[in-house]
Scaffold this motif. Structure first.
Motif, PDB file in Angstrom:
ATOM      1  N   VAL A  87       0.854  -1.185   0.000  1.00  0.00           N
ATOM      2  CA  VAL A  87       0.000   0.000   0.000  1.00  0.00           C
ATOM      3  C   VAL A  87       0.890   1.234   0.000  1.00  0.00           C
ATOM      4  O   VAL A  87       1.940   1.262   0.630  1.00  0.00           O
ATOM      5  CB  VAL A  87      -0.955   0.008   1.218  1.00  0.00           C
ATOM      6  CG1 VAL A  87      -0.202  -0.002   2.533  1.00  0.00           C
ATOM      7  CG2 VAL A  87      -1.925   1.175   1.158  1.00  0.00           C
ATOM      8  N   GLY A  88       0.487   2.252  -0.741  1.00  0.00           N
ATOM      9  CA  GLY A  88       1.265   3.484  -0.819  1.00  0.00           C
ATOM     10  C   GLY A  88       1.737   3.756  -2.231  1.00  0.00           C
ATOM     11  O   GLY A  88       1.653   2.911  -3.125  1.00  0.00           O
ATOM     12  N   GLU A  89       2.258   4.932  -2.431  1.00  0.00           N
ATOM     13  CA  GLU A  89       2.652   5.390  -3.755  1.00  0.00           C
ATOM     14  C   GLU A  89       3.942   4.731  -4.228  1.00  0.00           C
ATOM     15  O   GLU A  89       4.945   4.689  -3.509  1.00  0.00           O
ATOM     16  CB  GLU A  89       2.832   6.911  -3.742  1.00  0.00           C
ATOM     17  CG  GLU A  89       3.138   7.507  -5.105  1.00  0.00           C
ATOM     18  CD  GLU A  89       3.264   9.020  -5.065  1.00  0.00           C
ATOM     19  OE1 GLU A  89       3.721   9.599  -6.064  1.00  0.00           O
ATOM     20  OE2 GLU A  89       2.901   9.601  -4.029  1.00  0.00           O
ATOM     21  N   LYS A  90       3.929   4.212  -5.442  1.00  0.00           N
ATOM     22  CA  LYS A  90       5.121   3.617  -6.026  1.00  0.00           C
ATOM     23  C   LYS A  90       6.222   4.669  -6.139  1.00  0.00           C
ATOM     24  O   LYS A  90       5.980   5.793  -6.572  1.00  0.00           O
ATOM     25  CB  LYS A  90       4.800   3.042  -7.402  1.00  0.00           C
ATOM     26  CG  LYS A  90       5.959   2.295  -8.046  1.00  0.00           C
ATOM     27  CD  LYS A  90       5.539   1.651  -9.361  1.00  0.00           C
ATOM     28  CE  LYS A  90       6.691   0.890  -9.986  1.00  0.00           C
ATOM     29  NZ  LYS A  90       6.294   0.231 -11.264  1.00  0.00           N
ATOM     30  N   GLY A  91       7.423   4.298  -5.731  1.00  0.00           N
ATOM     31  CA  GLY A  91       8.547   5.211  -5.777  1.00  0.00           C
ATOM     32  C   GLY A  91       8.799   5.947  -4.479  1.00  0.00           C
ATOM     33  O   GLY A  91       9.870   6.526  -4.289  1.00  0.00           O
ATOM     34  N   LYS A 118       1.627   8.224   5.876  1.00  0.00           N
ATOM     35  CA  LYS A 118       2.702   9.144   6.229  1.00  0.00           C
ATOM     36  C   LYS A 118       3.638   9.430   5.046  1.00  0.00           C
ATOM     37  O   LYS A 118       4.620  10.153   5.190  1.00  0.00           O
ATOM     38  CB  LYS A 118       3.511   8.568   7.398  1.00  0.00           C
ATOM     39  CG  LYS A 118       2.705   8.344   8.675  1.00  0.00           C
ATOM     40  CD  LYS A 118       3.542   7.615   9.721  1.00  0.00           C
ATOM     41  CE  LYS A 118       2.732   7.321  10.981  1.00  0.00           C
ATOM     42  NZ  LYS A 118       2.355   8.552  11.703  1.00  0.00           N
ATOM     43  N   GLY A 119       3.343   8.835   3.889  1.00  0.00           N
ATOM     44  CA  GLY A 119       4.135   9.105   2.701  1.00  0.00           C
ATOM     45  C   GLY A 119       5.092   8.010   2.300  1.00  0.00           C
ATOM     46  O   GLY A 119       6.002   8.230   1.493  1.00  0.00           O
ATOM     47  N   TYR A 120       4.886   6.798   2.813  1.00  0.00           N
ATOM     48  CA  TYR A 120       5.757   5.672   2.498  1.00  0.00           C
ATOM     49  C   TYR A 120       5.012   4.631   1.667  1.00  0.00           C
ATOM     50  O   TYR A 120       3.774   4.617   1.611  1.00  0.00           O
ATOM     51  CB  TYR A 120       6.269   5.019   3.790  1.00  0.00           C
ATOM     52  CG  TYR A 120       7.101   5.949   4.633  1.00  0.00           C
ATOM     53  CD1 TYR A 120       8.438   6.174   4.329  1.00  0.00           C
ATOM     54  CD2 TYR A 120       6.545   6.625   5.717  1.00  0.00           C
ATOM     55  CE1 TYR A 120       9.211   7.039   5.090  1.00  0.00           C
ATOM     56  CE2 TYR A 120       7.305   7.493   6.482  1.00  0.00           C
ATOM     57  CZ  TYR A 120       8.633   7.698   6.162  1.00  0.00           C
ATOM     58  OH  TYR A 120       9.385   8.555   6.915  1.00  0.00           O
ATOM     59  N   ARG A 121       5.760   3.752   1.046  1.00  0.00           N
ATOM     60  CA  ARG A 121       5.171   2.568   0.432  1.00  0.00           C
ATOM     61  C   ARG A 121       5.410   1.410   1.389  1.00  0.00           C
ATOM     62  O   ARG A 121       6.558   1.008   1.623  1.00  0.00           O
ATOM     63  CB  ARG A 121       5.799   2.276  -0.931  1.00  0.00           C
ATOM     64  CG  ARG A 121       4.951   1.285  -1.736  1.00  0.00           C
ATOM     65  CD  ARG A 121       5.461   1.069  -3.136  1.00  0.00           C
ATOM     66  NE  ARG A 121       4.420   0.459  -3.957  1.00  0.00           N
ATOM     67  CZ  ARG A 121       4.647  -0.196  -5.073  1.00  0.00           C
ATOM     68  NH1 ARG A 121       5.885  -0.291  -5.554  1.00  0.00           N
ATOM     69  NH2 ARG A 121       3.655  -0.733  -5.755  1.00  0.00           N
ATOM     70  N   ALA A 122       4.348   0.912   1.985  1.00  0.00           N
ATOM     71  CA  ALA A 122       4.449  -0.128   3.002  1.00  0.00           C
ATOM     72  C   ALA A 122       4.186  -1.493   2.385  1.00  0.00           C
ATOM     73  O   ALA A 122       3.292  -1.641   1.541  1.00  0.00           O
ATOM     74  CB  ALA A 122       3.460   0.138   4.135  1.00  0.00           C
ATOM     75  N   LEU A 123       4.929  -2.486   2.823  1.00  0.00           N
ATOM     76  CA  LEU A 123       4.812  -3.849   2.296  1.00  0.00           C
ATOM     77  C   LEU A 123       4.834  -4.829   3.462  1.00  0.00           C
ATOM     78  O   LEU A 123       5.772  -4.802   4.272  1.00  0.00           O
ATOM     79  CB  LEU A 123       5.948  -4.135   1.323  1.00  0.00           C
ATOM     80  CG  LEU A 123       5.996  -5.509   0.645  1.00  0.00           C
ATOM     81  CD1 LEU A 123       6.748  -5.426  -0.686  1.00  0.00           C
ATOM     82  CD2 LEU A 123       6.673  -6.568   1.533  1.00  0.00           C
ATOM     83  N   LYS A 163      12.905  -1.754  -3.595  1.00  0.00           N
ATOM     84  CA  LYS A 163      13.935  -0.971  -4.285  1.00  0.00           C
ATOM     85  C   LYS A 163      13.842  -1.170  -5.794  1.00  0.00           C
ATOM     86  O   LYS A 163      13.980  -0.218  -6.565  1.00  0.00           O
ATOM     87  CB  LYS A 163      15.318  -1.326  -3.746  1.00  0.00           C
ATOM     88  CG  LYS A 163      15.580  -0.770  -2.353  1.00  0.00           C
ATOM     89  CD  LYS A 163      17.046  -0.596  -2.041  1.00  0.00           C
ATOM     90  CE  LYS A 163      17.238   0.217  -0.762  1.00  0.00           C
ATOM     91  NZ  LYS A 163      18.651   0.488  -0.458  1.00  0.00           N
ATOM     92  N   ASP A 164      13.594  -2.400  -6.206  1.00  0.00           N
ATOM     93  CA  ASP A 164      13.449  -2.659  -7.647  1.00  0.00           C
ATOM     94  C   ASP A 164      12.243  -1.921  -8.229  1.00  0.00           C
ATOM     95  O   ASP A 164      12.224  -1.589  -9.418  1.00  0.00           O
ATOM     96  CB  ASP A 164      13.289  -4.159  -7.904  1.00  0.00           C
ATOM     97  CG  ASP A 164      14.577  -4.940  -7.661  1.00  0.00           C
ATOM     98  OD1 ASP A 164      15.644  -4.314  -7.547  1.00  0.00           O
ATOM     99  OD2 ASP A 164      14.492  -6.182  -7.565  1.00  0.00           O
ATOM    100  N   GLN A 165      11.240  -1.661  -7.382  1.00  0.00           N
ATOM    101  CA  GLN A 165      10.029  -0.971  -7.817  1.00  0.00           C
ATOM    102  C   GLN A 165      10.139   0.550  -7.697  1.00  0.00           C
ATOM    103  O   GLN A 165       9.161   1.258  -7.929  1.00  0.00           O
ATOM    104  CB  GLN A 165       8.838  -1.461  -6.998  1.00  0.00           C
ATOM    105  CG  GLN A 165       8.441  -2.901  -7.273  1.00  0.00           C
ATOM    106  CD  GLN A 165       7.837  -3.085  -8.651  1.00  0.00           C
ATOM    107  OE1 GLN A 165       6.956  -2.335  -9.046  1.00  0.00           O
ATOM    108  NE2 GLN A 165       8.313  -4.066  -9.392  1.00  0.00           N
ATOM    109  N   GLY A 166      11.312   1.050  -7.313  1.00  0.00           N
ATOM    110  CA  GLY A 166      11.514   2.488  -7.325  1.00  0.00           C
ATOM    111  C   GLY A 166      11.730   3.173  -5.991  1.00  0.00           C
ATOM    112  O   GLY A 166      11.963   4.389  -5.957  1.00  0.00           O
TER     113      GLY A 166
END
Length: 304
Positions: A87-91, A118-123, A163-166
């Motif tokens: 969830v979150g914006e790619k990059g 909060k502005g992160y891409r969480a996994l 990291k591979d996803q940006g």
């Protein structure tokens, strides 16, 4: 049927929580409390419908609707695939969010959604491969079957995928069992930039915090009774070990709170009381999140 607070006695030497009855089976010390089996099934169902939670903000509901399940491959010679929830914006800067012992249930998804807001891409890597500990026997079976080095490898693959996803920088955070795996990641996972652990430390045969290679922040409750995993003495021992690691570190103890104090949904608050973890203190939750924010802003933001 009863619910349990877990700690692998062979690894952690856990201490009984107030009001709980201890039993030992297959190397685990289990603390039995009134049944939450039905509740756990309800929570598991809710975990698949996060956007329907009445206590979520409009922003969080919007993010929840974008929670995606993706299949990724573990690094290494053996090709092992597993699911992750993203969830979150790619990059955006990435954060791997590591589950508690129950599995990828609604509460850990709620944490990931909050982090994404909060502005992160969480996994979230699914360390239990789709299974949830809904009752005592199920949770015990999942915990006993966990491949701890394999879980670290899953976290490493998750960080690499981000990291591979940006995501130019990636951190790791986790809760309880996931907190221990988070600190192990600071020792064993290449390519990450910082970690934040909540009330958990790794078994010594998995990782020695003295060997941490990235900045570590950790949070514990002063009233935590899980000896060897997250009690006050273990937190202080971790702090001393991190001082020898030659990396930036912060270890915080929060008064008047016990284990799992970050879990703040209505169901989790009820469960904390019933399992002897004490009353909920939202001020401690808010303070811990503010420190989390400052730490990852310092080490994960591009240009820092």
């Amino acid at each position: 049927m009863a619910s349990v607070i877990f700690a692998p006695s062979s690894l952690y030497g856990a201490r009984q929580a107030p009001g709980a009855t201890a039993l030992i089976k297959n190397g685990l010390r289990l603390f039995t409390t009134p049944s939450f089996a039905g509740q756990r099934r309800r929570e598991a169902h809710l975990g698949h419908h996060l956007c329907c939670f009445s206590y979520q903000s409009g922003t969080t509901r919007s993010i929840a609707s974008n929670l995606q399940k993706v299949k990724i491959e573990r690094n290494g010679d053996e090709k092992i695939e597993f699911d992750v929830y993203v969830v979150g914006e790619k990059g955006a800067p990435g954060i791997v969010v590591v589950q508690e012992w129950w599995g990828v249930d609604y509460e850990i998804k709620k944490h990931a959604i909050n982090i994404a807001s909060k502005g992160y891409r969480a996994l979230i890597p699914d360390l239990y491969r789709g299974k949830l500990g809904l009752e005592v026997a199920e949770a015990q079976h999942l915990l006993e079957g966990l491949d701890w080095p394999g879980a670290v490898a899953d976290i490493a693959a998750s960080a690499k995928w981000l990291k591979d996803q940006g995501s130019s920088k990636v951190g790791v955070t986790g809760f309880c069992m996931g907190g221990g795996l988070t600190i192990a990641s600071a020792v064993r996972v290449p390519g990450i930039d910082a970690v934040v652990a909540f009330y958990g430390t790794p078994p010594p045969q998995l990782a020695d915090p003295v060997e941490a290679k990235v900045p570590v922040q950790a949070h514990f409750g002063e009233n935590d009774t899980l000896k060897g995993l997250s009690d006050k003495e273990t937190a202080k021992a971790l702090e001393e070990k991190l001082k020898k690691a030659n990396v930036p570190s912060e270890v915080y103890l929060y008064p008047n709170v016990g284990h799992a104090f970050m879990n703040s949904s209505p169901e989790a608050i009820e469960r904390k009381k019933a399992t002897g973890f004490g009353e909920h203190h939202q001020e401690a939750v808010d303070l811990a999140w503010s420190r989390f924010d400052l730490w990852f802003k310092k080490y994960l933001q591009v240009g820092n």
